[in-house]
Design an enzyme around this catalytic site. Structure first.
Site, PDB file in Angstrom:
ATOM      1  N   ASP A  11       0.909   3.695  -1.447  1.00 26.92           N
ATOM      2  CA  ASP A  11       1.149   5.274  -1.287  1.00 26.92           C
ATOM      3  C   ASP A  11       1.074   5.514  -2.521  1.00 26.92           C
ATOM      4  OD1 ASP A  11       3.735   4.072  -1.619  1.00 26.92           O
ATOM      5  OD2 ASP A  11       4.696   6.056  -0.733  1.00 26.92           O
ATOM      6  N   HIS A 246      10.359  -0.193  -8.686  1.00 24.64           N
ATOM      7  CA  HIS A 246      10.183  -0.699  -7.216  1.00 24.64           C
ATOM      8  C   HIS A 246       9.129  -1.489  -7.001  1.00 24.64           C
ATOM      9  CE1 HIS A 246      13.435   2.246  -6.389  1.00 24.64           C
ATOM     10  NE2 HIS A 246      12.674   3.258  -6.642  1.00 24.64           N
TER      11      HIS A 246
HETATM   12  C1  BDR Z   1       9.616   3.542  -2.747  1.00 24.34           C
HETATM   13  O1  BDR Z   1       9.258   4.788  -2.303  1.00 24.34           O
HETATM   14  C2  BDR Z   1       8.126   5.438  -2.974  1.00 24.34           C
HETATM   15  O2  BDR Z   1       8.415   6.581  -3.434  1.00 24.34           O
HETATM   16  C3  BDR Z   1       8.208   4.353  -4.050  1.00 24.34           C
HETATM   17  O3  BDR Z   1       6.767   4.672  -4.481  1.00 24.34           O
HETATM   18  C4  BDR Z   1       8.607   3.189  -3.707  1.00 24.34           C
HETATM   19  O4  BDR Z   1       7.612   2.244  -3.253  1.00 24.34           O
HETATM   20  C5  BDR Z   1      11.326   3.613  -3.397  1.00 24.34           C
HETATM   21  O5  BDR Z   1      12.024   3.983  -2.455  1.00 24.34           O
HETATM   22 CA    CA Z   2       5.257   3.113  -3.072  1.00 18.86          CA
END
Ligand code: BDR
Ligand code: CA
Length: 319
Positions: A11, A246
């Site tokens: 995303d 992340h």
């Molecule tokens: C996750 O949520 C999304 O906003 C970031 O890209 C990551 O994949 C972190 O909780």
């Molecule tokens: Ca993400």
């Protein structure tokens, strides 16, 4: 050509953009395609962002597919205000990149996932770093893929730490807990790279300054994009003193599981009211001898960060 093939399901998203860079730069894997999801932005914008990032990195051959535009239990999706705050309204820190020369493929992302599982089998690694809606739909359409795909290393969930959108839920799982549960309760071989480890793996402006010094377009644009993310973290999570890596950590762990220590356990995703989106051990399958999920609990941050910087700096120096 590497033996291992990777599909990212993103995303895109600032940390998703760094996940693309890591997958492109890693020497021992072929990035065979990107499936687009909703989450940080709407699905069509996620696809455009992935195309723009690929172009910035000189990757004109990696196909980008459109995935689902909303969760499996809703009919439409709106970006959460916190996502727009963290990633910017355009998903890439309000940094402007040239309109991509290519368009997303006409084949659906779900069909691409299924066909790739049939083609590459155990050599295929799927790395979802957004909601699990596309993967759950692929499983529903072609259940055999759960025994074909080598490994799914997902960024999502939280086992030993609180959630980031509710006391129990992490953002990606929270977008579609029903789909996430279908994935967790399948036979897929899963590695969960959740907040337990991603909040301990941080990047600061010391590192983005190194990209800036490369004096290349990619180095400068990535520094601008990630500095935006670091600035938001100063407001939303000042105690971290950096931004969480992340999504690129999930790619790193997918390629080298020795970066983390894990707990092997059957997991499920709670879909009931207050516990909605909680990733936790499945009480019904606790005694099962062959758990299908390895949950990352600790991470070797120093080794990872060094590798992350080596890969990305080398890639940015050429673009
Ligand atoms: C996750 O949520 C999304 O906003 C970031 O890209 C990551 O994949 C972190 O909780
Ligand atoms: Ca993400």
């Amino acid at each position: 050509m590497a033996t291992r093939k990777m599909i990212l399901d993103l995303d895109t998203g600032i940390d998703d953009a760094m996940a693309i860079a890591y997958a492109v730069a890693a020497p021992d894997v072929d990035l065979i395609g990107i499936v687009s999801s909703y989450g940080n932005v709407l699905t069509p914008l996620s696809a455009q962002n992935s195309l723009k990032i690929l172009e910035l990195l000189g990757q004109q051959d990696v196909p980008v597919f459109l995935g689902e535009s909303h969760s499996s239990t809703t009919t439409q999706f709106e970006v959460m205000p916190i996502s727009a705050q963290i990633h910017g309204k355009n998903g890439i820190g309000e940094v402007s990149l040239p309109t991509a020369k290519r368009q997303p493929e006409t084949k659906s992302g779900v069909d691409f996932l299924i066909e790739s599982a049939h083609t590459y089998g155990k050599d295929l690694i799927v790395v979802p770093t957004g909601p699990l809606t596309n993967l759950a739909k692929a499983l529903k359409q072609a259940p055999e893929i759960q025994n074909e795909i080598g490994n799914v290393t997902l960024m999502g969930g939280a086992l030993t730490v609180p959630g980031n959108v509710s006391p129990v839920a992490e953002a990606n799982i929270n977008q579609d807990p029903t789909a996430a549960d279908q994935v967790f309760e399948s036979n897929l071989n899963i590695t969960m790279v959740g907040l337990d480890v991603t909040l301990r793996t941080l990047l600061t402006k010391n590192e983005t300054a190194q990209w800036r010094k490369l004096n290349t377009v990619a180095g400068e644009k990535f520094a601008d994009i990630v500095d935006y993310y670091i600035d938001v973290y100063k407001i939303t999570s000042p105690h971290l003193h950096g931004c969480a890596l992340h999504d690129p950590l999930a790619v790193g762990v997918a390629l080298d599981p020795s970066l983390v220590s894990t707990l092997d356990i059957n997991m499920f995703v709670d879909t009931t009211k207050e516990m909605r989106g909680r990733t936790i051990g499945d009480p019904a399958r606790l005694t099962d001898q062959h758990p299908n999920v390895s949950v990352a609990l600790t991470v070797n941050q120093d080794t990872y960060l060094k590798r992350f910087m080596t890969y990305l700096s080398e890639l940015f120096s050429q673009n």
